[in-house]
Design a protein around this motif. Structure first.
Motif, mmCIF file in Angstrom:
data_model
loop_
_atom_site.group_PDB
_atom_site.id
_atom_site.type_symbol
_atom_site.label_atom_id
_atom_site.label_comp_id
_atom_site.label_asym_id
_atom_site.label_seq_id
_atom_site.Cartn_x
_atom_site.Cartn_y
_atom_site.Cartn_z
ATOM 1 N N VAL A 1 0.988 -1.158 -0.040
ATOM 2 C CA VAL A 1 0.025 -0.081 0.061
ATOM 3 C C VAL A 1 0.639 1.296 -0.092
ATOM 4 O O VAL A 1 1.656 1.394 0.946
ATOM 5 C CB VAL A 1 -0.859 -0.026 1.084
ATOM 6 N N ALA A 2 0.829 1.988 -0.964
ATOM 7 C CA ALA A 2 1.595 3.182 -1.307
ATOM 8 C C ALA A 2 0.808 4.477 -1.472
ATOM 9 O O ALA A 2 -0.425 4.326 -1.679
ATOM 10 C CB ALA A 2 2.795 3.139 -2.218
ATOM 11 N N SER A 3 1.515 5.577 -1.632
ATOM 12 C CA SER A 3 0.764 6.835 -1.829
ATOM 13 C C SER A 3 0.495 6.885 -3.300
ATOM 14 O O SER A 3 1.390 6.884 -4.180
ATOM 15 C CB SER A 3 1.697 7.927 -1.325
ATOM 16 N N GLY A 4 -0.621 7.361 -3.873
ATOM 17 C CA GLY A 4 -1.114 7.713 -5.078
ATOM 18 C C GLY A 4 -0.676 8.937 -5.653
ATOM 19 O O GLY A 4 0.063 9.622 -4.506
ATOM 20 N N PRO A 5 -0.807 9.271 -6.768
ATOM 21 C CA PRO A 5 -0.352 10.669 -7.161
ATOM 22 C C PRO A 5 -0.671 11.831 -6.522
ATOM 23 O O PRO A 5 -0.060 13.072 -6.436
ATOM 24 C CB PRO A 5 -0.788 10.657 -8.773
ATOM 25 N N THR A 6 -1.789 11.746 -5.794
ATOM 26 C CA THR A 6 -2.308 12.921 -5.332
ATOM 27 C C THR A 6 -2.251 12.581 -3.648
ATOM 28 O O THR A 6 -3.150 13.298 -2.872
ATOM 29 C CB THR A 6 -3.824 13.509 -5.570
ATOM 30 N N LEU B 1 -5.185 8.766 -10.770
ATOM 31 C CA LEU B 1 -5.835 9.777 -10.353
ATOM 32 C C LEU B 1 -7.214 9.776 -9.835
ATOM 33 O O LEU B 1 -7.910 9.052 -10.807
ATOM 34 C CB LEU B 1 -5.881 10.719 -11.502
ATOM 35 N N PRO B 2 -7.568 10.139 -8.913
ATOM 36 C CA PRO B 2 -9.060 9.919 -8.267
ATOM 37 C C PRO B 2 -10.070 10.492 -9.176
ATOM 38 O O PRO B 2 -9.990 11.708 -9.568
ATOM 39 C CB PRO B 2 -9.250 10.628 -7.011
ATOM 40 N N ASP B 3 -10.983 9.466 -9.720
ATOM 41 C CA ASP B 3 -11.850 9.974 -10.707
ATOM 42 C C ASP B 3 -11.321 10.546 -12.080
ATOM 43 O O ASP B 3 -11.878 11.307 -12.795
ATOM 44 C CB ASP B 3 -12.817 11.060 -10.263
ATOM 45 N N GLY B 4 -10.031 10.386 -12.172
ATOM 46 C CA GLY B 4 -9.257 10.508 -13.551
ATOM 47 C C GLY B 4 -9.245 11.954 -13.764
ATOM 48 O O GLY B 4 -8.824 12.595 -14.631
ATOM 49 N N ILE B 5 -9.370 12.732 -12.678
ATOM 50 C CA ILE B 5 -9.108 14.324 -12.640
ATOM 51 C C ILE B 5 -7.530 14.831 -12.410
ATOM 52 O O ILE B 5 -7.225 14.315 -11.415
ATOM 53 C CB ILE B 5 -9.908 14.892 -11.275
ATOM 54 N N PRO B 6 -7.131 15.498 -13.461
ATOM 55 C CA PRO B 6 -5.734 15.684 -13.649
ATOM 56 C C PRO B 6 -5.189 16.669 -12.407
ATOM 57 O O PRO B 6 -6.172 17.492 -11.695
ATOM 58 C CB PRO B 6 -5.574 16.388 -14.954
ATOM 59 N N ALA B 7 -4.178 16.782 -11.805
ATOM 60 C CA ALA B 7 -3.527 17.336 -10.906
ATOM 61 C C ALA B 7 -2.139 18.044 -10.906
ATOM 62 O O ALA B 7 -1.308 17.708 -10.637
ATOM 63 C CB ALA B 7 -3.566 16.698 -9.445
ATOM 64 N N SER C 1 3.297 8.549 -16.211
ATOM 65 C CA SER C 1 3.100 9.163 -15.167
ATOM 66 C C SER C 1 2.376 10.269 -14.931
ATOM 67 O O SER C 1 1.918 10.889 -15.957
ATOM 68 C CB SER C 1 4.828 10.059 -14.743
ATOM 69 N N ALA C 2 1.794 10.760 -13.690
ATOM 70 C CA ALA C 2 0.601 11.824 -13.704
ATOM 71 C C ALA C 2 1.301 12.930 -13.309
ATOM 72 O O ALA C 2 0.582 13.977 -13.350
ATOM 73 C CB ALA C 2 -0.369 11.091 -12.761
ATOM 74 N N SER C 3 2.729 13.106 -12.956
ATOM 75 C CA SER C 3 3.136 14.220 -12.337
ATOM 76 C C SER C 3 4.066 14.779 -13.058
ATOM 77 O O SER C 3 4.680 14.186 -13.979
ATOM 78 C CB SER C 3 3.692 13.759 -10.886
ATOM 79 N N THR C 4 4.457 16.067 -12.746
ATOM 80 C CA THR C 4 5.842 16.865 -13.256
ATOM 81 C C THR C 4 6.646 17.457 -12.282
ATOM 82 O O THR C 4 6.739 18.583 -12.071
ATOM 83 C CB THR C 4 5.245 18.103 -14.475
#
Length: 379
Positions: free
Chosen positions: A63-68, A96-102, A133-136
């Protein structure tokens, strides 16, 4: 007759294993005595973990931390002292929760947690797939997790503020070696950097792209001060929102093409041995296919094998084919079979791909195994 199906996933519709199962069913309908072997592959992005498990690695849940920052059930695959970590499965767009970009807050922190878990369990070689990747964040989140600097929130400030970060990361790695699957050559910053090129794909507005690029610059400045080397312009530093930079500058990683790493992982020489035909594939064959994607990698590998060094014939299956035959042949693919050849309605291809793939499997068997049977003197 021995057929190896070494396909990537059809993104959003079928996994690699499901593609192989459908193609194999069609091949056996047309050629009942054929042996069909499934070898799921990936290019280092999503599907890499599944390919490792299919190749005999054991999945280790973490169990790890997701992108947000929210906890996600992910893990790594292990065989002996080697671990396979897939960034997409923990820090990717699909998480990403609900596919919402962050775009400003998404982080690679969870990927660092997975690497730490594998190292703490005794793994000394980490294969890290960094596509999707979801992040920058320049890999600052990953580094913050390895250095145990706190929570996923505010990773930029945490990582930059601690001048002991490199020493803390080195201590946590315990000498483990990292090999990173990387298929892009972008630098970290500038007009071809991680923010400018890939930020918009992750939801960044033009203003946010400018802010992200400035952040990456400050992060690169800090790392250069610590290490005495400025690697922001190195080819591949901009991969996965800058995770490539962090891996090079602070983890001492080796960057390698994703499909090459995956093929080694699945023991392609052993799997392809004595094959009469290799079927590879992906959702769409296009210009990207020609530059390090799974289809090109599988075709190149098969071309180096075969009886008397002649190479194993390769054909491709796909959802849609946007490449002319001459381009496919240049990378070693004799022919392409697309779902849209059978069903022009793309929405139906996406909704019901399996029966269409089975039909393509039959066509492939008729078109290519018949000739192979004759060469072998099989009736």
């Amino acid at each position: 007759m021995r057929v190896v199906v070494a396909s990537d996933k059809f993104k959003g519709t079928l996994t690699s294993a499901e593609v192989a199962d459908a193609v194999g069913a069609g091949v056996r309908r047309a050629c009942p005595d054929a042996t069909v072997v499934a070898v799921p592959v990936a290019d280092g992005g999503d599907g890499t973990l599944a390919a490792a498990v299919a190749a005999g690695y054991t999945f280790v849940p973490v169990v790890a931390s997701g992108p947000t920052g929210e906890p996600v059930h992910s893990g790594y695959a292990r065989l002996g002292d080697t671990a396979v970590v897939e960034l997409a499965d923990v820090s990717g767009l699909v998480r990403l929760p609900d596919g919402i970009p962050a775009p400003l807050t998404a982080t690679s922190y969870g990927t660092g947690e997975l690497i730490a878990a594998a190292v703490d369990a005794g793994c000394t070689r980490i294969i890290l797939g960094i596509g999707g990747s979801a992040s920058t964040d320049g890999g600052a989140g990953l580094i913050a997790a390895l250095a145990d600097l706190g929570t996923p929130a505010g990773v930029w400030e945490q990582a930059i503020a601690c001048s002991q970060t490199p020493a803390l990361v080195a201590a946590r790695l315990q000498g483990a070696r990292l090999v990173v699957a990387c298929d892009v050559d972008n630098p970290l910053t500038g007009p071809w950097g991680a923010a400018a090129v890939y930020g918009p794909q992750k939801g960044a507005t033009p203003e946010q792209v400018v802010e992200l690029d400035a952040r990456l610059g400050r992060w690169a400045d800090a790392v250069a001060d610590w290490t005495g080397a400025d690697l922001r312009d190195i080819s591949g530093a901009g991969a996965a929102g800058g995770v490539g930079f962090a891996a090079l500058a602070l983890l001492g990683a080796e960057l390698r093409p994703g499909i090459d790493l995956v093929l080694e992982m699945v023991r392609f020489r052993e799997q392809f041995a004595d094959a009469d035909l290799v079927v590879t594939g992906e959702g769409a064959l296009d210009e990207q296919t020609l530059h390090g994607k799974a289809v090109a990698g599988v075709a190149a590998a098969a071309g180096r094998l075969g009886r008397d060094g002649a190479g194993i014939p390769v054909v491709a299956v796909c959802g849609v084919n946007r490449l002319q035959r001459d381009k496919l042949q240049k990378i070693g693919v004799a022919a392409a079979y697309a779902l849209t050849d059978l069903e022009p309605d793309v929405s139906r291809c996406i909704a019901e791909p399996r029966p269409l793939l089975e039909q393509l499997g039959e066509r492939i068997a008729v078109d290519h195994l018949t000739m192979a049977r004759r060469e072998k003197g099989i009736a």
